[in-house]
Design an enzyme around this catalytic site. Structure first.
Site, mmCIF file in Angstrom:
data_model
loop_
_atom_site.group_PDB
_atom_site.id
_atom_site.type_symbol
_atom_site.label_atom_id
_atom_site.label_comp_id
_atom_site.label_asym_id
_atom_site.label_seq_id
_atom_site.Cartn_x
_atom_site.Cartn_y
_atom_site.Cartn_z
ATOM 1 N N HIS A 82 88.474 40.878 66.939
ATOM 2 C CA HIS A 82 87.120 40.337 66.825
ATOM 3 C C HIS A 82 87.105 38.890 67.287
ATOM 4 O O HIS A 82 87.959 38.101 66.901
ATOM 5 C CB HIS A 82 86.635 40.398 65.368
ATOM 6 C CG HIS A 82 85.213 39.980 65.220
ATOM 7 N ND1 HIS A 82 84.165 40.878 65.310
ATOM 8 C CD2 HIS A 82 84.651 38.761 65.044
ATOM 9 C CE1 HIS A 82 83.029 40.228 65.168
ATOM 10 N NE2 HIS A 82 83.290 38.938 65.011
ATOM 11 N N SER A 183 80.641 38.124 56.720
ATOM 12 C CA SER A 183 79.897 38.893 57.727
ATOM 13 C C SER A 183 80.875 39.608 58.668
ATOM 14 O O SER A 183 80.806 40.825 58.876
ATOM 15 C CB SER A 183 78.995 37.922 58.509
ATOM 16 O OG SER A 183 78.573 38.467 59.716
ATOM 17 N N LYS A 187 82.387 43.956 58.476
ATOM 18 C CA LYS A 187 82.313 44.924 59.587
ATOM 19 C C LYS A 187 83.712 45.414 59.962
ATOM 20 O O LYS A 187 83.910 46.586 60.271
ATOM 21 C CB LYS A 187 81.634 44.281 60.804
ATOM 22 C CG LYS A 187 80.129 44.117 60.596
ATOM 23 C CD LYS A 187 79.461 43.368 61.719
ATOM 24 C CE LYS A 187 79.789 41.908 61.692
ATOM 25 N NZ LYS A 187 78.832 40.977 62.226
HETATM 26 N N1 URA Z 1 79.691 36.812 64.088
HETATM 27 C C1 URA Z 1 79.370 37.616 63.046
HETATM 28 O O1 URA Z 1 79.511 38.824 63.112
HETATM 29 N N2 URA Z 1 78.895 37.039 61.936
HETATM 30 C C2 URA Z 1 78.735 35.715 61.801
HETATM 31 O O2 URA Z 1 78.318 35.274 60.749
HETATM 32 C C3 URA Z 1 79.065 34.890 62.879
HETATM 33 C C4 URA Z 1 79.555 35.468 64.022
#
Ligand code: URA
Length: 442
Positions: A82, A183, A187
């Site tokens: 990521h 955040s 995911k």
């Molecule tokens: N990318 C994300 O998925 N969430 C964030 O808060 C910042 C960047």
């Protein structure tokens, strides 16, 4: 329990209990807590922070707010990657096939562009026919067959994050370590991979403007990942200057293919090799040095490029465009902008260059905007390079001729030209592993 009391508690710096965190996230996803109350909570968190236990619990509850993908039917260790978001950051298109060509498994769900930053799904959709939405069975079969599948995030992956992110975007609460970490990691945990490599960007084009903040964010995310039983490593990489020279969706696919064909730009190739080596290390392919050599070999022997082409075909895409770039749709208008000074480029502000590409049509100005895959720009000279009067600085591509002058204005603002050669900036500043931070010098 009342949301009012939780907001008040956080406003005075209190620590939320696990039950309170569940109450607030569950209630918000179910529509029982209003946007205005969640906004007030986000701002209270922005000012007063969260401790490590609160961040871990928030991440867990957000991850469990939707589907938790079970990748165990796919044999072997799966590794995810990521990036916290950048300009010209097309590394997923490069590292995913490298890792697969070296025997790792990448079952990856990517996102779309956000603000001035690009997104992998938009880039992949620049390849004619490529399907970013697959059924679970197609997704798993593609990984089994090619070692890699790159798709978009399923609608029900961490819905709490989706709702909260949209609110943060309009309440000036994006740039906050507990909120970014929860955040991203919600995911990643929901997406099911065994190992996670994080590329935390720092610099003008990144959410984290300083190295110290980027390291803090990386440590927070590594702690969350390891706490959830996923091997997690983070690299802190530069995003003061865009990565590579092409910005815009098909331009970035082309540049990524150039790296896979062993003739890509040095900076992009180097960052990609370091990311790929760390992903291979995480899945247990050997020492970091061995993994780096393996990654290099997959570029030299063309196996990473062929792996990417096989995945593209498997997902309905036309891989002939990857062999003959003339087959990509061309933007009807272009403009080469030239330097009126001589000297060294001392700044190529990534955020402003990202905005230039959005103006040209490569990103979305509103949620409803359609992406123009052929739009974008090619940088000819960037940070540290020498330039003379009349030499080209960049070429713009667009379907909207009327946008060219606005784009030129902001692009020129992104650049500074000085007499002295500026100091070299490392591409990778640091590596963060569980309980360990290594800082690198150029
Ligand atoms: N990318 C994300 O998925 N969430 C964030 O808060 C910042 C960047």
């Amino acid at each position: 329990m009342r949301m009012y009391d939780l907001i008040s508690k956080k406003k005075y710096g209190g620590i939320l209990t696990d039950e309170e965190i569940f109450f607030m996230i569950d209630g918000y996803v179910k529509g029982k807590i209003a946007d205005y109350q969640m906004s007030a909570m986000l701002m209270a968190i922005w000012f007063n922070g969260m401790n490590s236990h609160e961040i871990t619990e928030l991440t867990k509850v957000m991850a469990q707010s939707g589907d938790m993908i079970d990748l165990s039917p796919i044999a072997g260790k799966k590794v995810d990657k990521h990036s916290t978001g950048g300009v010209g950051d097309k590394t997923t298109l490069i590292v995913a096939p490298i890792v697969a060509a070296c025997g790792g498994k990448v079952a990856k769900m990517s996102g779309r562009g956000l603000g001035h930053t690009g997104g992998t799904v938009d880039k992949l959709e620049a390849i004619p026919g490529y399907r970013t939405v697959l059924s679970r069975e197609e997704f798993f079969n593609t990984v089994e067959k090619c070692g890699v599948s790159l798709i978009g995030q399923s609608g029900n992956l961490a819905p709490a994050d989706k709702k909260i992110y949209a609110l943060r975007d309009v309440t000036a609460t994006v740039d906050n370590i507990p909120l970014i970490a929860s955040s991203i990691m919600s995911k990643k945990l929901a997406a099911g991979s065994d190992c996670i490599l994080l590329d935390v960007k720092t610099g003008s084009g990144a959410f984290m403007k300083t190295l110290d903040d980027a390291i803090k964010l990386a440590q927070t995310m590594v702690t969350i990942g390891e706490g959830a039983g996923r091997r997690t490593v983070a690299l802190i990489t530069d995003m003061d200057t865009p990565l590579g020279y092409g910005i815009g969706n098909s331009l970035e696919v082309i540049e990524s293919m150039e790296v896979l064909k062993n003739r890509g730009p040095k900076d992009l190739t180097e960052v990609s090799l370091q990311l790929a080596a760390n992903m291979l290390y995480l899945v247990g392919k050997g020492s970091l040095d061995d993994c780096r050599k393996m990654a290099e070999k997959s570029i030299q022997d063309n196996s990473a490029f062929e792996t990417f082409c096989t995945m593209v075909k498997e997902q309905g895409g036309d891989d002939s465009v990857l062999r003959d770039y003339n087959k990509f749709e061309k933007a009807p208008y272009s403009l080469e902008i030239k330097s009126d000074r001589e000297g060294f480029i001392t700044k190529t502000d990534a955020e402003k260059i990202g905005i230039t590409s959005v103006i040209l049509g490569a990103g979305r100005e509103t949620k409803e905007s359609e992406i123009d895959f052929s739009a974008g720009l090619v940088i000819h000279k960037k940070y540290g390079e020498k330039i003379s009067v009349g030499e080209p600085l960049a070429t713009f591509y667009t379907s909207r001729k009327e946008k060219l002058s606005d784009a030129e204005k902001i692009y020129r603002e992104a650049l500074e030209i000085g007499k002295e050669e500026p100091k070299k900036i490392p591409l990778v500043f640091a590596r963060v592993e569980k309980d360990k931070v290594e800082k690198f010098k150029e």
